[in-house]
Enzyme design. Sequence first.
Site, PDB file in Angstrom:
ATOM      1  N   HIS A 135       6.592  -8.275   2.683  1.00 35.32           N
ATOM      2  CA  HIS A 135       6.930  -6.984   3.292  1.00 35.32           C
ATOM      3  C   HIS A 135       7.598  -7.284   4.640  1.00 35.32           C
ATOM      4  O   HIS A 135       7.289  -8.300   5.272  1.00 35.32           O
ATOM      5  CB  HIS A 135       5.616  -6.213   3.496  1.00 35.32           C
ATOM      6  CG  HIS A 135       5.777  -4.801   3.964  1.00 35.32           C
ATOM      7  ND1 HIS A 135       6.097  -4.471   5.261  1.00 35.32           N
ATOM      8  CD2 HIS A 135       5.625  -3.624   3.305  1.00 35.32           C
ATOM      9  CE1 HIS A 135       6.136  -3.146   5.371  1.00 35.32           C
ATOM     10  NE2 HIS A 135       5.870  -2.606   4.205  1.00 35.32           N
ATOM     11  N   ASP A 212      -1.520 -11.684   4.379  1.00 34.93           N
ATOM     12  CA  ASP A 212      -1.332 -10.232   4.466  1.00 34.93           C
ATOM     13  C   ASP A 212      -2.060  -9.579   3.293  1.00 34.93           C
ATOM     14  O   ASP A 212      -1.615  -9.659   2.154  1.00 34.93           O
ATOM     15  CB  ASP A 212       0.172  -9.927   4.432  1.00 34.93           C
ATOM     16  CG  ASP A 212       0.477  -8.433   4.348  1.00 34.93           C
ATOM     17  OD1 ASP A 212      -0.478  -7.627   4.319  1.00 34.93           O
ATOM     18  OD2 ASP A 212       1.669  -8.088   4.297  1.00 34.93           O
ATOM     19  N   GLN A 215      -2.020  -4.904   0.570  1.00 36.45           N
ATOM     20  CA  GLN A 215      -2.052  -4.385  -0.802  1.00 36.45           C
ATOM     21  C   GLN A 215      -3.293  -4.852  -1.550  1.00 36.45           C
ATOM     22  O   GLN A 215      -3.892  -4.108  -2.305  1.00 36.45           O
ATOM     23  CB  GLN A 215      -0.800  -4.841  -1.574  1.00 36.45           C
ATOM     24  CG  GLN A 215       0.458  -4.099  -1.203  1.00 36.45           C
ATOM     25  CD  GLN A 215       0.360  -2.607  -1.428  1.00 36.45           C
ATOM     26  OE1 GLN A 215      -0.294  -2.140  -2.353  1.00 36.45           O
ATOM     27  NE2 GLN A 215       1.004  -1.845  -0.571  1.00 36.45           N
ATOM     28  N   LYS A 238      -4.537   2.239   3.356  1.00 37.81           N
ATOM     29  CA  LYS A 238      -4.255   1.856   1.971  1.00 37.81           C
ATOM     30  C   LYS A 238      -5.548   1.675   1.172  1.00 37.81           C
ATOM     31  O   LYS A 238      -5.502   1.467  -0.034  1.00 37.81           O
ATOM     32  CB  LYS A 238      -3.421   0.572   1.932  1.00 37.81           C
ATOM     33  CG  LYS A 238      -1.992   0.764   2.422  1.00 37.81           C
ATOM     34  CD  LYS A 238      -1.106  -0.328   1.883  1.00 37.81           C
ATOM     35  CE  LYS A 238       0.133  -0.619   2.682  1.00 37.81           C
ATOM     36  NZ  LYS A 238       1.117   0.423   2.811  1.00 37.81           N
ATOM     37  N   CYS A 376      10.462  -1.686   1.764  1.00 36.17           N
ATOM     38  CA  CYS A 376      10.348  -2.547   2.947  1.00 36.17           C
ATOM     39  C   CYS A 376      10.205  -4.007   2.546  1.00 36.17           C
ATOM     40  O   CYS A 376       9.455  -4.771   3.166  1.00 36.17           O
ATOM     41  CB  CYS A 376       9.182  -2.129   3.848  1.00 36.17           C
ATOM     42  SG  CYS A 376       9.352  -0.489   4.507  1.00 36.17           S
TER      43      CYS A 376
END
Lengths: 418, 153
Positions: A135, A212, A215, A238, A376
């Site tokens: 991302h 990261d 998600q 999220k 993104c």
Amino acid sequence: MSAAVASPLASNAALDVARVRADFPILTREVYNKPLVYLDSAASAQKPRVVIDAESRVYEEEYANVHRGVHYLSQVATDKFEATRKRIQTFLNAGDENEIVFVRGGTEGINLVAQSWGRANLKEGDEILISELEHHANIVPWHLLAAERGLVVKGIPIHDDGQIDMEAYKGLLNERTKMVALTQMSNALGIITPAAEMIALAHDAGARVMLDGCQAVSHSTVDVQALDCDFYVFSGHKIYGPTGIGALYGKAELLEAMPPWQGGGEMIARVSLEKSTYKGVPHRFEAGTPAIAQTIALKSALDYVTDLGLDRIAEHEAMLLNYATERLNAMGGITIYGTNSAKASIVSFTMDGVHPHDIGTIVDRDGVAVRVGHHCAQPVMQRYDIAATVRASFAVYNTLEEVDALVASLQGVKEMFA
Amino acid sequence: MMDDLRDLYQEVILDHGKSPRNFRHPEDCNRMAEGDNPLCGDQLTVYLKMDRGGLVEDVAFEGRGCAISMASASMMTEMVQGRNEADARALFEKFHKLVTGDDADVNGEDDEDLDKLIVLSGVREFPMRVKCATLAWHTMTAAMDGDETVTTE
């Protein structure tokens, strides 16, 4: 185990999706006089009643600034605020609650690592590896730092099926590699990376790893100690929590050696006109009044997914993903990007002869909310030589009928452009 | 299918979208600009061949985008050809009002230009898509201004 999706053995009973849906007030609303079919949870998840109530309750009963008042409400708010830190520690299985830094979201967490750890530890010629799946939030902070410090940012390629090219990755690692910034799960394709293996390889080369988890965190149990990542970030919104709050996990010895990155109240030990000294971790990284109500409500979101069971959630989402993949493939004229089997909850696709933006507009009028665009993640779009895809993402509250609604709406698009 | 969707995706738009006119790179062009729509990653390039007096002798474009942006670019090239610069800019102004619903009397009769462009007026019911419809036009004026890139942001 890295970011494994569902272990099929893990759950006793399947998720009762009707009961789950009743927890989310927004799901009863209509758009354009059609039932809302919300397939954009990868951008931001809807909120269950317990989270909405928790945030309201702060303002109605518990609100004051944190960490500085001697009065009753300030103590209540501080205790609740810090209880979320403790909850995130257990949620990520971090060794110590002081390894959890509150940030606005994943983006701010990565910027914090780049600006604080990066500036203190990286010098000209050092290399940062980022994957083609990243991302922009895990790309641009490193570009900013690279421009300032003369660093070299290199890309880890992916195979046609969307999975990391491990041989290429091994070939890129060398003694100049100081940081590997990697997604645990691609927001554009849904691919789950072999994070644990990649982290071990990075450590063998002497590099640190920023994982990261924005998600991945809502689709799998995360254990930062088992992963052995050096840093980990996620965003509350999220994982069914409020916006404006997320967390950065960092290994204690790394955080303790890192300088502050923003100055202000709340992060100081002592300030005179000539100089300041700073608090220990994590407060050193938390200048200014934080998102108090949102932080407190985030705990309710983490409790909510834990109570439902992340394994059961993952199993439910895997069923939706498999069904959607089958139905889309059966339609013809659909190309799915990211076909590797290590995948969760996201299907990203194009339709022959129709631009994703037109698809997005048309299915919207059927009440179907999908994300269209580059998500993104322009490098992965460039990898496939496309400008955009349609992305349907599934969450705990989605149903097979909603997949059917998406497919029916796409049939309409196909006929219109035939 | 809902009426406003039918208004947006009229046959003529689908046709221009599928087979855009003047989709080429003229070798003798003397002005060009690239347009980006960062929202969707779409990019197109507009090429102009203008004479000293500001007459648009040739106009063409290349790029990729949604049906709305392709159709709008295609129709623009057909309509701008043979006009002078001021006229082309005025046409964009008229078109802009048409797609944003800014001008109440924009549906006025006896305007051949608007008669053609009216097929794109469905966009006004879709505010998120106005940028798609105007990207080529912004890019054309940027080329006239001598700017080489323009974005819809």
